[in-house]
Write an enzyme that holds these catalytic residues in place. Structure first.
Site, PDB file in Angstrom:
ATOM      1  N   ASN A  12       0.849  -1.193   0.000  1.00 37.20           N
ATOM      2  CA  ASN A  12       0.000   0.000   0.000  1.00 37.20           C
ATOM      3  C   ASN A  12       0.878   1.234   0.000  1.00 37.20           C
ATOM      4  OD1 ASN A  12       0.576   0.982   2.710  1.00 37.20           O
ATOM      5  ND2 ASN A  12      -0.814  -0.554   3.534  1.00 37.20           N
ATOM      6  N   CYS A  13       0.338   2.341  -0.470  1.00 33.35           N
ATOM      7  CA  CYS A  13       1.055   3.614  -0.471  1.00 33.35           C
ATOM      8  C   CYS A  13       0.044   4.715  -0.165  1.00 33.35           C
ATOM      9  CB  CYS A  13       1.761   3.861  -1.802  1.00 33.35           C
ATOM     10  SG  CYS A  13       0.659   4.074  -3.228  1.00 33.35           S
ATOM     11  N   PRO A  14       0.503   5.916   0.188  1.00 33.35           N
ATOM     12  CA  PRO A  14      -0.437   6.968   0.591  1.00 33.35           C
ATOM     13  C   PRO A  14      -1.528   7.256  -0.421  1.00 33.35           C
ATOM     14  CG  PRO A  14       1.791   7.581   1.174  1.00 33.35           C
ATOM     15  CD  PRO A  14       1.911   6.318   0.382  1.00 33.35           C
ATOM     16  N   THR A  20       1.702   1.154  -5.076  1.00 31.53           N
ATOM     17  CA  THR A  20       0.992  -0.044  -4.616  1.00 31.53           C
ATOM     18  C   THR A  20       1.041  -1.148  -5.660  1.00 31.53           C
ATOM     19  OG1 THR A  20      -0.496   1.267  -3.226  1.00 31.53           O
ATOM     20  CG2 THR A  20      -1.249  -0.932  -3.859  1.00 31.53           C
TER      21      THR A  20
END
Length: 483
Positions: A12-14, A20
């Protein structure tokens, strides 16, 4: 490492858009090349996809967690008793080989209550930045949806539809649409604070943080000139999160323990931080936010251009890394206060590194490898939607010239964005933002983008050409010395 391992992973990423899925694909490709089986759960902007079942987790030899906004306590509890390798998602793409080679020695054994380290890995799984990014990720849909509605209302007014508010009788359709859109900006702050807190202490922290952050940002309730804004969300989200994290460790006995999470924590936390916020934290944060807004609105042009150069350079420097995220967070957080010019720098600069790298491969193909030229079209298309990460492989292949070119072009373009008065209402579709009303003026956006890309491409061709010639000369001299 033993052959044919069974591996599960989460990425996951922001923003949940680029890193992601790029890291998930890279993990899958590397695992297959080594003869391992792998399943990757992606927690992106579309929600959780390819979800790992409890059976798949139980059967796995190793778990890889490549995260940029952390994991909830419930998510982490899924891997109790498993050997887990954790890495920041911004580092994963450039260290794919290292991840798999270090699985046996640098993994952690997750116990039911805490992680027990087995190897040498030093990973800050619950870093402050990961909690902040969890809040930003949750706030994004509010700003995107709200921003598009505000842009739609403005476009309808430009096409001749009437705009009247409730003070003049029945409100017009455009006013209703705009008002709904601004609700997204209103709830952005409490949502951000609530998810920061719940990233630290899970669900018990969510409701108190949401309500307290809403209070801190309501200038009418506080009687202040300005709401606390993103400063309040950050300070209160972190404070409530760590307070609840500590509170959950209290032991009340079997009879009362079930009431801790459902009744005592929300009540005590809301009482303590609600009162503190009303009398102390809220006014202080509001004064600080008011001072920041006054500074940004009255900053001398020369100083504003210098700040714009710094922000643009930071956005282009590490392409989704911590420096990029710091600049992005600052610009994004000002949207709630209807300050749109700084976020316009993001809208232009963030798409430049991948698009410029891709275009440069067509203009000067001799400077790039076959793999880089094959990836050029994808980098241009994906990069045009403000996903900076496709530029990473080009920067890894030639760090000094590529990063220098991106940083210089990003800084200059940041200055041009401010000079031309470009504004961006919300995150959108990159190069298509002006067409859906999210960026204006339209002509200025495309002019500044064209100038920025021209500069970026020119810097890449000149600097990488010099770098390759110097590298070839050094290799030739080394060959002469050997003989």
């Amino acid at each position: 490492m033993e052959s044919s391992l069974r591996i599960v992973a989460i990425t996951n990423c922001p923003a949940g858009i680029a890193h992601t899925y790029m890291v998930a694909e890279a993990l899958e490709q590397k695992a297959r090349s080594l003869g391992h089986t792998i399943k990757v759960e992606t927690q992106g902007s579309s929600g959780v996809e390819n979800r790992l079942s409890s059976e798949e987790i139980a059967a796995a030899d190793y778990v890889i967690l490549a995260t940029g906004r952390g994991l909830s306590g419930d998510d982490r509890a899924r891997f109790a008793g498993k050997k887990v390798y954790e890495i920041a998602i911004s580092q994963a793409l450039k260290n794919i080989d290292q991840i798999f080679s270090e699985l046996p020695t640098n993994s952690q054994l997750f116990a039911a209550d805490s992680g027990v380290k087995l190897g040498k890995q030093e990973v800050q799984s619950g870093s402050v930045m990961s909690h902040l990014m969890a809040g930003v990720s949750a706030a994004l849909p509010f700003v995107i949806g709200g921003g598009i509605l505000v842009a739609l209302a403005n476009m309808l007014v430009q096409f001749g539809l009437p705009y009247t508010d409730m003070s003049k009788g029945a409100p017009s359709f455009t006013w209703v649409v705009e008002s709904i859109g601004y609700l997204g900006f209103t709830f952005m702050i409490p949502i951000m604070g609530a998810y920061i807190a719940s990233s630290i202490a899970d669900k018990p922290a969510f409701a108190p943080a949401f309500l307290v952050c809403y209070l801190a940002n309501d200038k009418a309730l506080l009687g202040t000139q300005s709401g606390a804004g993103f400063l309040g969300a950050v300070v209160l989200g972190l404070a409530i999160g760590y307070f609840v994290f500590w509170f959950r460790k209290v032991r009340l006995g079997k009879a009362l323990q079930p009431l801790l999470g459902s009744m005592l924590i929300p009540f005590v936390t809301l009482l303590v931080f609600g009162v503190l916020t009303y009398y102390v934290i809220g006014p202080v944060m509001s004064d600080l936010m008011g001072g920041l807004l006054h500074f940004l609105n009255t900053i001398p042009p020369s100083m504003k251009f210098a700040a714009a150069f710094l922000v643009g350079a930071m956005l282009a420097f590490d392409m989704g890394g911590p420096i990029n995220k710091t600049a992005w967070f600052f610009c994004f957080s000002l949207l709630e206060k209807h300050i749109y010019d700084w976020y316009a720098i993001v809208g232009v600069v963030a798409l430049m590194p991948p698009v410029a790298a891709g275009l440069a491969t067509f203009i000067a193909p001799k400077l790039f490898t076959r793999q880089e030229k094959e990836a050029a079209s994808s980098a241009i298309v994906v990069g045009a939607t403000v996903a900076t990460e496709p530029a990473i492989p080009y920067a890894l292949a030639a760090p000094l010239p590529m990063i220098t070119a991106n940083t210089l072009a990003g800084g200059i373009t940041g200055v041009l964005v401010i000079a031309f008065g470009i504004k961006r209402l919300a995150p959108g579709l990159g190069i298509f933002d002006p067409l859906i009303g999210l960026m204006s003026p339209v002509g200025s956006f495309y002019l500044v983008l064209a100038i920025g890309l021209a500069l970026n491409i020119s810097f890449i061709i000149v600097l990488k050409g010099l770098w390759l010639r110097r590298k070839a000369k050094a290799a030739q001299q080394e060959l002469v010395h050997e003989h």
